[in-house]
Write a protein that holds these residues in place. Sequence first.
Motif, short mmCIF file in Angstrom:
data_model
loop_
_atom_site.label_atom_id
_atom_site.label_comp_id
_atom_site.label_asym_id
_atom_site.label_seq_id
_atom_site.Cartn_x
_atom_site.Cartn_y
_atom_site.Cartn_z
N ARG A 1 0.86 -1.17 0.00
CA ARG A 1 0.00 0.00 0.00
C ARG A 1 0.90 1.23 0.00
NH1 ARG A 1 -1.60 -4.19 2.47
NH2 ARG A 1 -3.64 -5.06 1.97
N LYS A 2 0.92 1.92 -1.12
CA LYS A 2 1.83 3.05 -1.30
C LYS A 2 1.64 4.04 -0.16
CE LYS A 2 4.62 5.79 -3.64
NZ LYS A 2 5.83 6.01 -2.90
N GLY A 3 2.74 4.39 0.49
CA GLY A 3 2.74 5.37 1.56
C GLY A 3 2.75 4.79 2.96
N GLU A 4 2.66 3.48 3.08
CA GLU A 4 2.67 2.86 4.42
C GLU A 4 3.92 3.23 5.20
OE1 GLU A 4 0.08 -1.23 4.41
OE2 GLU A 4 2.08 -1.31 3.51
N GLN A 5 5.05 3.26 4.52
CA GLN A 5 6.29 3.59 5.21
C GLN A 5 6.78 5.00 4.85
OE1 GLN A 5 9.03 0.41 4.44
NE2 GLN A 5 7.71 -1.11 5.37
N SER A 6 6.60 5.41 3.60
CA SER A 6 7.13 6.69 3.15
C SER A 6 6.21 7.87 3.48
CB SER A 6 7.34 6.67 1.63
OG SER A 6 6.08 6.61 0.96
N GLY A 7 4.94 7.59 3.69
CA GLY A 7 3.97 8.66 3.91
C GLY A 7 3.43 9.25 2.61
N GLN A 8 3.95 8.83 1.47
CA GLN A 8 3.52 9.34 0.18
C GLN A 8 2.37 8.49 -0.37
OE1 GLN A 8 7.16 9.53 -2.11
NE2 GLN A 8 7.52 11.62 -1.41
N VAL A 9 1.22 8.62 0.25
CA VAL A 9 0.02 7.88 -0.14
C VAL A 9 -0.44 8.36 -1.50
CG1 VAL A 9 -2.39 7.45 0.47
CG2 VAL A 9 -0.65 7.55 2.26
N GLN A 10 -0.89 7.43 -2.33
CA GLN A 10 -1.46 7.78 -3.63
C GLN A 10 -2.95 7.48 -3.61
OE1 GLN A 10 0.77 5.52 -6.53
NE2 GLN A 10 2.48 6.94 -6.48
N MET A 11 -3.75 8.49 -3.92
CA MET A 11 -5.20 8.33 -4.02
C MET A 11 -5.57 8.35 -5.49
SD MET A 11 -5.93 7.87 -0.91
CE MET A 11 -7.70 7.71 -1.10
N LEU A 12 -6.40 7.41 -5.90
CA LEU A 12 -6.75 7.22 -7.30
C LEU A 12 -7.73 8.26 -7.80
CD1 LEU A 12 -6.42 5.25 -9.73
CD2 LEU A 12 -8.44 4.07 -8.87
N SER A 13 -7.44 8.79 -8.98
CA SER A 13 -8.36 9.68 -9.68
C SER A 13 -8.92 8.97 -10.90
CB SER A 13 -7.65 10.97 -10.10
OG SER A 13 -8.51 11.78 -10.85
N LYS A 14 -8.03 8.35 -11.70
CA LYS A 14 -8.45 7.62 -12.90
C LYS A 14 -7.65 6.34 -13.01
CE LYS A 14 -9.91 11.50 -15.74
NZ LYS A 14 -11.24 11.15 -16.14
N PHE A 15 -8.30 5.34 -13.59
CA PHE A 15 -7.67 4.04 -13.82
C PHE A 15 -7.97 3.66 -15.26
CE2 PHE A 15 -6.11 -0.05 -12.25
CZ PHE A 15 -6.57 -0.92 -13.21
N THR A 16 -6.93 3.45 -16.05
CA THR A 16 -7.12 3.05 -17.44
C THR A 16 -5.97 2.14 -17.85
OG1 THR A 16 -7.63 3.86 -19.67
CG2 THR A 16 -5.96 5.06 -18.43
N TYR A 17 -6.02 1.64 -19.07
CA TYR A 17 -4.95 0.79 -19.56
C TYR A 17 -4.76 1.03 -21.04
CZ TYR A 17 -9.14 -2.06 -20.42
OH TYR A 17 -10.38 -2.48 -20.79
N ASP A 18 -3.61 0.57 -21.56
CA ASP A 18 -3.28 0.82 -22.96
C ASP A 18 -4.10 -0.08 -23.88
OD1 ASP A 18 -2.04 -1.62 -22.54
OD2 ASP A 18 -0.17 -1.05 -23.50
N CYS A 19 -3.92 0.12 -25.19
CA CYS A 19 -4.73 -0.59 -26.18
C CYS A 19 -4.52 -2.10 -26.17
CB CYS A 19 -4.49 -0.03 -27.58
SG CYS A 19 -2.78 -0.16 -28.13
N ASP A 20 -3.37 -2.56 -25.68
CA ASP A 20 -3.10 -4.00 -25.59
C ASP A 20 -3.56 -4.59 -24.26
OD1 ASP A 20 -1.82 -4.05 -28.09
OD2 ASP A 20 0.07 -3.42 -27.18
N ALA A 21 -3.99 -3.74 -23.36
CA ALA A 21 -4.45 -4.13 -22.02
C ALA A 21 -3.35 -4.83 -21.21
CB ALA A 21 -5.71 -5.00 -22.10
N ASP A 22 -2.08 -4.46 -21.51
CA ASP A 22 -0.97 -5.08 -20.78
C ASP A 22 -0.18 -4.09 -19.93
OD1 ASP A 22 0.41 -3.76 -22.77
OD2 ASP A 22 1.39 -5.55 -23.56
N THR A 23 -0.66 -2.85 -19.84
CA THR A 23 -0.06 -1.84 -18.98
C THR A 23 -1.15 -0.93 -18.45
OG1 THR A 23 1.96 -1.86 -20.31
CG2 THR A 23 1.65 0.02 -18.85
N ILE A 24 -1.10 -0.66 -17.15
CA ILE A 24 -2.09 0.20 -16.50
C ILE A 24 -1.53 1.61 -16.36
CG2 ILE A 24 -3.25 0.62 -14.27
CD1 ILE A 24 -3.23 -2.47 -13.89
#
Length: 148
Positions: free
Chosen positions: A119-142
């Motif tokens: 969970r991003k930020g658990e140790q660093s404090g740099q939490v990431q909150m999601l705004s958008k979720f998408t993927y490329d045309c091959d659906a092999d990268t988010i």
Amino acid sequence: WTSPLHRSNASLQNIQHARPVCFSLYQRQQKCRIIAHASSEASHSHKEMEPFVPASQETVAQVISKLKFNSDGLIPAIAQQYNSMQVLMMAWMNKDSIKETLETGRVCYYSRSRNALWRKGEQSGQVQMLSKFTYDCDADTILMIVDQ
């Protein structure tokens, strides 16, 4: 490919952002692209990000079924800052981390070194909150647009 927040090609010109939605399906050459977002407007000029709307289990399952994971059950994910469009990082995600991210709005990755969810930020404090979720045309990268 570039972020749907500033991409101007014809495949994205018909997207309507008239009302806040969590997930929308877009047809592109008979393939579905699923984009999760918190914002009703697709503009990186916004100073504040709207609250994330959690995805249903059915929608999460639909997103995961579209993605192409490698032989280890992982998929690369790029995190990009929502207001500056700065690329923050690349990390790996698995089905469980995607599920948690889409259901909670807090970005969760898979740590290959720890063999566990990260969970991003658990140790660093740099939490990431999601705004958008998408993927490329091959659906092999988010691509995730986040607030860090």
